[in-house]
Motif scaffolding. Structure first.
Motif, mmCIF file in Angstrom:
data_model
loop_
_atom_site.group_PDB
_atom_site.id
_atom_site.type_symbol
_atom_site.label_atom_id
_atom_site.label_comp_id
_atom_site.label_asym_id
_atom_site.label_seq_id
_atom_site.Cartn_x
_atom_site.Cartn_y
_atom_site.Cartn_z
ATOM 1 N N GLY A 60 0.771 -1.233 0.000
ATOM 2 C CA GLY A 60 0.000 0.000 0.000
ATOM 3 C C GLY A 60 0.801 1.281 0.000
ATOM 4 O O GLY A 60 0.232 2.371 -0.009
ATOM 5 N N LEU A 61 2.132 1.189 -0.002
ATOM 6 C CA LEU A 61 2.953 2.393 0.024
ATOM 7 C C LEU A 61 2.707 3.285 -1.189
ATOM 8 O O LEU A 61 2.727 4.511 -1.081
ATOM 9 C CB LEU A 61 4.439 2.017 0.102
ATOM 10 N N GLY A 62 2.436 2.679 -2.333
ATOM 11 C CA GLY A 62 2.190 3.458 -3.548
ATOM 12 C C GLY A 62 0.969 4.365 -3.437
ATOM 13 O O GLY A 62 0.873 5.385 -4.123
ATOM 14 N N GLN A 63 0.035 4.016 -2.548
ATOM 15 C CA GLN A 63 -1.168 4.830 -2.364
ATOM 16 C C GLN A 63 -0.845 6.196 -1.754
ATOM 17 O O GLN A 63 -1.630 7.134 -1.875
ATOM 18 C CB GLN A 63 -2.167 4.088 -1.473
ATOM 19 N N LEU A 64 0.309 6.285 -1.080
ATOM 20 C CA LEU A 64 0.688 7.565 -0.473
ATOM 21 C C LEU A 64 0.817 8.661 -1.518
ATOM 22 O O LEU A 64 0.543 9.827 -1.242
ATOM 23 C CB LEU A 64 2.014 7.421 0.291
ATOM 24 N N PHE A 65 1.240 8.290 -2.734
ATOM 25 C CA PHE A 65 1.375 9.288 -3.798
ATOM 26 C C PHE A 65 0.016 9.856 -4.199
ATOM 27 O O PHE A 65 -0.085 11.005 -4.614
ATOM 28 C CB PHE A 65 2.080 8.705 -5.018
ATOM 29 N N LEU A 66 -1.019 9.008 -4.103
ATOM 30 C CA LEU A 66 -2.365 9.487 -4.422
ATOM 31 C C LEU A 66 -2.905 10.388 -3.316
ATOM 32 O O LEU A 66 -3.572 11.382 -3.588
ATOM 33 C CB LEU A 66 -3.307 8.294 -4.635
ATOM 34 N N LEU A 67 -2.588 10.022 -2.087
ATOM 35 C CA LEU A 67 -3.068 10.815 -0.949
ATOM 36 C C LEU A 67 -2.323 12.146 -0.823
ATOM 37 O O LEU A 67 -2.926 13.161 -0.484
ATOM 38 C CB LEU A 67 -2.918 10.016 0.347
ATOM 39 N N TRP A 68 -1.006 12.109 -1.056
ATOM 40 C CA TRP A 68 -0.177 13.309 -0.910
ATOM 41 C C TRP A 68 0.653 13.529 -2.175
ATOM 42 O O TRP A 68 1.797 13.074 -2.265
ATOM 43 C CB TRP A 68 0.753 13.179 0.297
ATOM 44 N N PRO A 69 0.114 14.217 -3.164
ATOM 45 C CA PRO A 69 0.861 14.463 -4.410
ATOM 46 C C PRO A 69 2.194 15.185 -4.182
ATOM 47 O O PRO A 69 3.130 15.013 -4.945
ATOM 48 C CB PRO A 69 -0.099 15.323 -5.241
ATOM 49 N N ALA A 70 2.284 15.965 -3.114
ATOM 50 C CA ALA A 70 3.540 16.665 -2.821
ATOM 51 C C ALA A 70 4.665 15.678 -2.533
ATOM 52 O O ALA A 70 5.840 15.975 -2.776
ATOM 53 C CB ALA A 70 3.355 17.603 -1.632
ATOM 54 N N LEU A 71 4.310 14.489 -2.049
ATOM 55 C CA LEU A 71 5.318 13.459 -1.777
ATOM 56 C C LEU A 71 5.990 13.010 -3.076
ATOM 57 O O LEU A 71 7.200 12.804 -3.116
ATOM 58 C CB LEU A 71 4.660 12.277 -1.062
ATOM 59 N N GLN A 72 5.198 12.888 -4.129
ATOM 60 C CA GLN A 72 5.760 12.511 -5.423
ATOM 61 C C GLN A 72 6.700 13.601 -5.943
ATOM 62 O O GLN A 72 7.776 13.302 -6.462
ATOM 63 C CB GLN A 72 4.638 12.259 -6.431
ATOM 64 N N TRP A 73 6.298 14.854 -5.764
ATOM 65 C CA TRP A 73 7.149 15.965 -6.185
ATOM 66 C C TRP A 73 8.457 15.964 -5.390
ATOM 67 O O TRP A 73 9.537 16.160 -5.943
ATOM 68 C CB TRP A 73 6.402 17.281 -6.000
ATOM 69 N N ALA A 74 8.369 15.718 -4.084
ATOM 70 C CA ALA A 74 9.568 15.684 -3.230
ATOM 71 C C ALA A 74 10.501 14.558 -3.651
ATOM 72 O O ALA A 74 11.724 14.729 -3.684
ATOM 73 C CB ALA A 74 9.168 15.524 -1.768
ATOM 74 N N LEU A 75 9.939 13.400 -4.019
ATOM 75 C CA LEU A 75 10.758 12.284 -4.486
ATOM 76 C C LEU A 75 11.466 12.655 -5.787
ATOM 77 O O LEU A 75 12.646 12.345 -5.970
ATOM 78 C CB LEU A 75 9.900 11.042 -4.683
ATOM 79 N N LYS A 76 10.759 13.332 -6.677
ATOM 80 C CA LYS A 76 11.372 13.751 -7.936
ATOM 81 C C LYS A 76 12.536 14.706 -7.689
ATOM 82 O O LYS A 76 13.593 14.579 -8.313
ATOM 83 C CB LYS A 76 10.339 14.428 -8.841
ATOM 84 N N VAL A 77 12.347 15.648 -6.782
ATOM 85 C CA VAL A 77 13.409 16.609 -6.475
ATOM 86 C C VAL A 77 14.607 15.904 -5.850
ATOM 87 O O VAL A 77 15.753 16.094 -6.273
ATOM 88 C CB VAL A 77 12.884 17.735 -5.552
ATOM 89 N N ALA A 78 14.347 15.056 -4.845
ATOM 90 C CA ALA A 78 15.440 14.340 -4.170
ATOM 91 C C ALA A 78 16.146 13.392 -5.136
ATOM 92 O O ALA A 78 17.379 13.341 -5.182
ATOM 93 C CB ALA A 78 14.900 13.569 -2.964
ATOM 94 N N GLY A 79 15.366 12.654 -5.920
ATOM 95 C CA GLY A 79 15.951 11.729 -6.891
ATOM 96 C C GLY A 79 16.765 12.443 -7.954
ATOM 97 O O GLY A 79 17.858 12.015 -8.321
ATOM 98 N N SER A 80 16.252 13.564 -8.445
ATOM 99 C CA SER A 80 16.978 14.343 -9.455
ATOM 100 C C SER A 80 18.285 14.873 -8.886
ATOM 101 O O SER A 80 19.328 14.809 -9.547
ATOM 102 C CB SER A 80 16.123 15.518 -9.937
#
Length: 197
Positions: A60-80
């Motif tokens: 269910g960890l992938g559901q966090l991206f749906l609940l908190w879209p900012a988390l996906q943006w933060a991952l993109k920034v950190a990963g980049s």
């Protein structure tokens, strides 16, 4: 699991694991510089990290991206940021010298890297959401997807590592190594563009 679904999952795993990306650039670079042994450890770490990421996604960890879209943006920034730092390190690496200890990135770093690698997150979320079955068959299908990704990840990872080892034969001078490191750095940095498309 249905054979058609297994075939589709296998095709997706082959494309996702086999195409150029941060993991495969690391394996090629490691294979060229350090040879098979250290690169095999890195590959096993990458696969362990990816399997753990996929398992957590299935839980269910992938559901966090749906609940908190900012988390996906933060991952993109950190990963980049991490990928650009890695590209800088690769580009500035000096040519290997005789007697250099063959180490490179170890299996733990390879495993942890998966949690900063946006391509790994995309693979995990897409595979679990796209190829698992609902209801009582969920966990059987999720384990099938994990097994397929493990198999194709190891196979394609070996191909990239062996490609890197083969490239070493063409690198005779420090200038050859600098060019190679620069190309690998550019390819690693270019993978950041895929994150923001």
């Amino acid at each position: 699991m249905d054979l058609a679904l297994l075939g589709s999952a296998a095709g997706f795993a082959l494309a996702a694991c086999g195409t150029p990306g941060p993991n495969n650039m690391l394996l090629t670079s490691s294979g060229t510089r350090f040879g098979y042994g250290p690169t095999l450890k890195l590959l096993l770490g990458i696969m362990l990290g990816l399997q753990l990421l996929m398992l957590l996604t299935a839980l269910g960890l992938g559901q966090l991206f749906l609940l908190w879209p900012a988390l996906q943006w933060a991952l993109k920034v950190a990963g980049s940021g991490y990928l650009l730092w890695l590209a800088w390190k690769i580009g500035r690496a000096s040519p290997p010298v005789a007697g250099e200890s063959a180490s490179g990135m170890d299996w733990r770093q390879g495993a942890l890297f998966q949690f900063l690698n946006p391509k790994s997150w995309l693979m995990a979320v897409s595979a679990i959401s796209g190829f698992t079955l609902a209801g009582e068959q969920y966990w059987a299908s999720a384990i099938g997807v994990l097994a397929i990704f493990l198999l194709f990840g190891i196979i394609t990872g070996h191909v990239w590592a062996l490609f890197g080892m083969h490239l070493r034969r063409w690198l005779h001078t420090p200038q050859d190594w600098r060019r190679f490191n620069l190309v690998m750095a550019i390819l690693t940095a270019a993978s950041v563009l895929m994150i923001w498309r």
